[in-house]
Design an enzyme around this catalytic site. Structure first.
Site, PDB file in Angstrom:
ATOM      1  N   GLN A  68       0.846  -1.196   0.000  1.00 53.72           N
ATOM      2  CA  GLN A  68       0.000   0.000   0.000  1.00 53.72           C
ATOM      3  C   GLN A  68       0.874   1.236   0.000  1.00 53.72           C
ATOM      4  O   GLN A  68       0.371   2.346  -0.145  1.00 53.72           O
ATOM      5  CB  GLN A  68      -0.862   0.025   1.265  1.00 53.72           C
ATOM      6  CG  GLN A  68      -1.843  -1.095   1.354  1.00 53.72           C
ATOM      7  CD  GLN A  68      -2.496  -1.123   2.728  1.00 53.72           C
ATOM      8  OE1 GLN A  68      -3.563  -0.582   2.927  1.00 53.72           O
ATOM      9  NE2 GLN A  68      -1.860  -1.765   3.669  1.00 53.72           N
ATOM     10  N   ASN A  69       2.167   1.033   0.213  1.00 52.08           N
ATOM     11  CA  ASN A  69       3.037   2.195   0.380  1.00 52.08           C
ATOM     12  C   ASN A  69       3.344   2.864  -0.948  1.00 52.08           C
ATOM     13  O   ASN A  69       3.395   2.224  -1.990  1.00 52.08           O
ATOM     14  CB  ASN A  69       4.331   1.788   1.092  1.00 52.08           C
ATOM     15  CG  ASN A  69       4.050   1.308   2.497  1.00 52.08           C
ATOM     16  OD1 ASN A  69       2.959   1.543   3.008  1.00 52.08           O
ATOM     17  ND2 ASN A  69       4.997   0.638   3.108  1.00 52.08           N
ATOM     18  N   HIS A  87      -1.475   1.342  -4.147  1.00 60.63           N
ATOM     19  CA  HIS A  87      -1.934   2.738  -4.040  1.00 60.63           C
ATOM     20  C   HIS A  87      -1.039   3.696  -4.806  1.00 60.63           C
ATOM     21  O   HIS A  87      -1.018   4.890  -4.513  1.00 60.63           O
ATOM     22  CB  HIS A  87      -2.031   3.151  -2.571  1.00 60.63           C
ATOM     23  CG  HIS A  87      -3.143   2.462  -1.836  1.00 60.63           C
ATOM     24  ND1 HIS A  87      -3.178   2.327  -0.476  1.00 60.63           N
ATOM     25  CD2 HIS A  87      -4.272   1.854  -2.294  1.00 60.63           C
ATOM     26  CE1 HIS A  87      -4.271   1.672  -0.119  1.00 60.63           C
ATOM     27  NE2 HIS A  87      -4.941   1.366  -1.208  1.00 60.63           N
ATOM     28  N   CYS A 135      -6.411   6.583 -19.675  1.00 61.07           N
ATOM     29  CA  CYS A 135      -5.914   5.404 -20.411  1.00 61.07           C
ATOM     30  C   CYS A 135      -5.006   4.524 -19.552  1.00 61.07           C
ATOM     31  O   CYS A 135      -4.568   3.468 -20.011  1.00 61.07           O
ATOM     32  CB  CYS A 135      -5.178   5.839 -21.684  1.00 61.07           C
ATOM     33  SG  CYS A 135      -3.583   6.629 -21.385  1.00 61.07           S
ATOM     34  N   CYS A 154      -1.656  13.827 -20.852  1.00 62.57           N
ATOM     35  CA  CYS A 154      -1.111  12.506 -21.187  1.00 62.57           C
ATOM     36  C   CYS A 154      -0.545  12.520 -22.602  1.00 62.57           C
ATOM     37  O   CYS A 154      -1.230  12.954 -23.540  1.00 62.57           O
ATOM     38  CB  CYS A 154      -2.230  11.479 -21.065  1.00 62.57           C
ATOM     39  SG  CYS A 154      -1.761   9.837 -21.620  1.00 62.57           S
ATOM     40  N   CYS A 181      -2.964   9.840 -24.703  1.00 61.67           N
ATOM     41  CA  CYS A 181      -4.374  10.064 -25.065  1.00 61.67           C
ATOM     42  C   CYS A 181      -4.818  11.513 -24.866  1.00 61.67           C
ATOM     43  O   CYS A 181      -5.945  11.852 -25.204  1.00 61.67           O
ATOM     44  CB  CYS A 181      -5.284   9.121 -24.262  1.00 61.67           C
ATOM     45  SG  CYS A 181      -5.516   9.630 -22.559  1.00 61.67           S
ATOM     46  N   GLY A 185       2.972  -4.774   8.871  1.00 60.28           N
ATOM     47  CA  GLY A 185       2.817  -3.342   9.141  1.00 60.28           C
ATOM     48  C   GLY A 185       1.621  -2.685   8.495  1.00 60.28           C
ATOM     49  O   GLY A 185       1.731  -1.597   7.948  1.00 60.28           O
ATOM     50  N   GLU A 188       0.815  -4.201  16.641  1.00 63.74           N
ATOM     51  CA  GLU A 188      -0.383  -4.403  17.464  1.00 63.74           C
ATOM     52  C   GLU A 188      -1.353  -5.320  16.714  1.00 63.74           C
ATOM     53  O   GLU A 188      -1.256  -5.447  15.486  1.00 63.74           O
ATOM     54  CB  GLU A 188      -1.051  -3.049  17.758  1.00 63.74           C
ATOM     55  CG  GLU A 188      -1.363  -2.286  16.483  1.00 63.74           C
ATOM     56  CD  GLU A 188      -1.835  -0.849  16.709  1.00 63.74           C
ATOM     57  OE1 GLU A 188      -2.058  -0.455  17.851  1.00 63.74           O
ATOM     58  OE2 GLU A 188      -2.004  -0.140  15.700  1.00 63.74           O
TER      59      GLU A 188
HETATM   60  P1  NAD Z   1      -1.804   2.380   8.894  1.00 62.89           P
HETATM   61  O1  NAD Z   1      -1.154   3.665   9.280  1.00 62.89           O
HETATM   62  O2  NAD Z   1      -3.274   2.348   8.839  1.00 62.89           O
HETATM   63  O3  NAD Z   1      -1.341   1.213   9.886  1.00 62.89           O
HETATM   64  C1  NAD Z   1       0.021   0.937  10.155  1.00 62.89           C
HETATM   65  C2  NAD Z   1       0.090  -0.277  11.063  1.00 62.89           C
HETATM   66  O4  NAD Z   1       1.453  -0.645  11.224  1.00 62.89           O
HETATM   67  C3  NAD Z   1      -0.474  -0.029  12.452  1.00 62.89           C
HETATM   68  O5  NAD Z   1      -1.211  -1.175  12.856  1.00 62.89           O
HETATM   69  C4  NAD Z   1       0.799   0.158  13.313  1.00 62.89           C
HETATM   70  O6  NAD Z   1       0.609  -0.248  14.660  1.00 62.89           O
HETATM   71  C5  NAD Z   1       1.753  -0.759  12.604  1.00 62.89           C
HETATM   72  N1  NAD Z   1       3.172  -0.367  12.746  1.00 62.89           N
HETATM   73  C6  NAD Z   1       3.698   0.881  12.794  1.00 62.89           C
HETATM   74  N2  NAD Z   1       5.046   0.822  12.850  1.00 62.89           N
HETATM   75  C7  NAD Z   1       5.366  -0.504  12.868  1.00 62.89           C
HETATM   76  C8  NAD Z   1       6.599  -1.217  12.911  1.00 62.89           C
HETATM   77  N3  NAD Z   1       7.776  -0.599  12.955  1.00 62.89           N
HETATM   78  N4  NAD Z   1       6.566  -2.576  12.903  1.00 62.89           N
HETATM   79  C9  NAD Z   1       5.368  -3.236  12.854  1.00 62.89           C
HETATM   80  N5  NAD Z   1       4.180  -2.607  12.802  1.00 62.89           N
HETATM   81  C10 NAD Z   1       4.176  -1.249  12.792  1.00 62.89           C
HETATM   82  O7  NAD Z   1      -1.158   1.957   7.506  1.00 62.89           O
HETATM   83  P2  NAD Z   1      -1.796   1.169   6.306  1.00 62.89           P
HETATM   84  O8  NAD Z   1      -2.556   0.012   6.824  1.00 62.89           O
HETATM   85  O9  NAD Z   1      -0.703   0.954   5.333  1.00 62.89           O
HETATM   86  O10 NAD Z   1      -2.852   2.178   5.668  1.00 62.89           O
HETATM   87  C11 NAD Z   1      -2.483   3.530   5.446  1.00 62.89           C
HETATM   88  C12 NAD Z   1      -2.588   4.034   4.011  1.00 62.89           C
HETATM   89  O11 NAD Z   1      -1.787   5.209   3.933  1.00 62.89           O
HETATM   90  C13 NAD Z   1      -2.025   3.106   3.000  1.00 62.89           C
HETATM   91  O12 NAD Z   1      -2.992   2.909   2.079  1.00 62.89           O
HETATM   92  C14 NAD Z   1      -0.829   3.829   2.357  1.00 62.89           C
HETATM   93  O13 NAD Z   1      -1.092   4.065   0.989  1.00 62.89           O
HETATM   94  C15 NAD Z   1      -0.758   5.183   2.969  1.00 62.89           C
HETATM   95  N6  NAD Z   1       0.526   5.512   3.631  1.00 62.89           N
HETATM   96  C16 NAD Z   1       1.695   5.178   3.033  1.00 62.89           C
HETATM   97  C17 NAD Z   1       2.896   5.472   3.653  1.00 62.89           C
HETATM   98  C18 NAD Z   1       4.175   5.101   2.960  1.00 62.89           C
HETATM   99  O14 NAD Z   1       4.209   5.003   1.733  1.00 62.89           O
HETATM  100  N7  NAD Z   1       5.253   4.871   3.707  1.00 62.89           N
HETATM  101  C19 NAD Z   1       2.889   6.107   4.900  1.00 62.89           C
HETATM  102  C20 NAD Z   1       1.656   6.449   5.479  1.00 62.89           C
HETATM  103  C21 NAD Z   1       0.462   6.128   4.843  1.00 62.89           C
END
Ligand code: NAD
Length: 281
Positions: free
Chosen positions: A107-108, A125, A136, A160, A163, A200, A247
């Site tokens: 998701q990052n 994401h 497109c 783009c 397109c 995470g 957690e």
């Molecule tokens: P979230 O913030 O909802 O949850 C993060 C989870 O990871 C929590 O449960 C937290 O307790 C746990 N966590 C935090 N640090 C940790 C560690 N060192 N080791 C183990 N667990 C740890 O994140 P999500 O579920 O990815 O959803 C957030 C959305 O925000 C995603 O869709 C993402 O696109 C975006 N996002 C991305 C980034 C990034 O690219 N680094 C940063 C913030 C948010």
């Protein structure tokens, strides 16, 4: 007694198609805040989350204003260009090089899995380092556009090259559909996998959070021998689902994951890699 780290390493070695799912938690130890952890951006500033819900709507309504906001504002996550992978990212890349982990669905948006050397990364994401044409589906590197020049020439939004549609950042905002290529490939991976290592993520953002549930629903028929000597067919879960998180999450409480290894990804994932190496010796 077998520790959970040993159990995970055995499960990984037994697997034929292991995949990892990652969230913001794996990058917190690279200095990038998460959203919903105890020091997360939304946890500390719920208003920022409400504003984020408007971003995609703004692009649809007025792509020029969307770009003016992006180019004048500061990124919520800070400067991701200088961020470096941490031992958690490197551990997943190493499992990939060992041929155990087939892909990383993340998701990052920070590009750190690729920086660490993971080969097949599906950026569910999107990425802050790319732009995308929603019409497109084409993606472009940031340096293919001179955004500063476009502002000065009054030429926003960027167009783009294929397109002519208005281009947005590749990052997927709230209420925006997941790009169809990555949605399709992720679904395939979730269905195909026999091990899912979830690292995470709070697992509350949909449709990404649906992927572990899809893997859990998948059952396979296994032939077994009864005491009588007769063979019978039994339905079994197709995938072992392991969480590594600071957690418990809804996946833990709803029994979607088989077990949770509670702690920091940067500490636990390298230990799993060590245990895998130890067992393979
Ligand atoms: P979230 O913030 O909802 O949850 C993060 C989870 O990871 C929590 O449960 C937290 O307790 C746990 N966590 C935090 N640090 C940790 C560690 N060192 N080791 C183990 N667990 C740890 O994140 P999500 O579920 O990815 O959803 C957030 C959305 O925000 C995603 O869709 C993402 O696109 C975006 N996002 C991305 C980034 C990034 O690219 N680094 C940063 C913030 C948010």
């Amino acid at each position: 007694m077998e520790t959970l780290i040993e159990r995970a390493s055995r499960d990984l070695l037994r697997s034929k198609h292991a995949i990892a799912l990652t969230g913001a938690g794996i990058s917190t130890e690279s200095g990038i805040p998460d959203f919903r952890g105890p020091s997360g951006i939304w946890t500390k500033d719920p208003e920022a989350e409400k504003r984020a819900y408007q971003t995609y709507h703004k692009f649809l309504r007025d792509p020029k204003e969307y770009w003016e906001d992006i180019l004048s504002g500061r990124s919520l996550l800070g400067n991701l260009e200088n961020a470096q992978p941490n031992p958690g990212h490197y551990a997943l890349a190493e499992l990939g090089k060992m041929g155990i982990l087939k892909s990383v669905l993340t998701q990052n948006i920070d590009g750190l899995h690729e920086k660490a050397g993971s080969q097949r990364v599906l950026e569910y994401h999107g990425s802050v380092f790319k732009l995308r044409c929603p019409s497109c589906g084409s993606r472009f590197r940031h340096d293919e556009y001179n955004l500063e020049a476009l502002i000065l020439e009054g030429q926003l939004p960027p167009r783009c090259g294929k397109c002519g549609g208005a281009v947005k950042g590749d990052v997927v905002h709230f209420n925006e559909p997941i790009p169809s290529d990555v949605a399709h490939e992720s679904l395939e991976e979730a269905w195909k996998c026999d091990l899912m290592l979830i690292c995470g993520t709070s697992a509350v953002v949909y449709p990404f959070a649906q992927l572990p549930r899809i893997a859990r629903q998948h059952q396979v028929e296994v032939e077994q021998k009864a005491k009588s000597g007769l063979y019978f067919v039994k339905n079994e879960a197709a995938a072992v689902i392991i969480e590594v998180n600071a957690e418990p999450t809804p996946l833990t409480s709803e029994g979607i994951s088989d077990y949770l290894i509670q702690g920091r990804t940067a500490e636990i994932l390298p230990k799993i890699v060590e245990a895998v190496k130890e067992l393979s010796r």
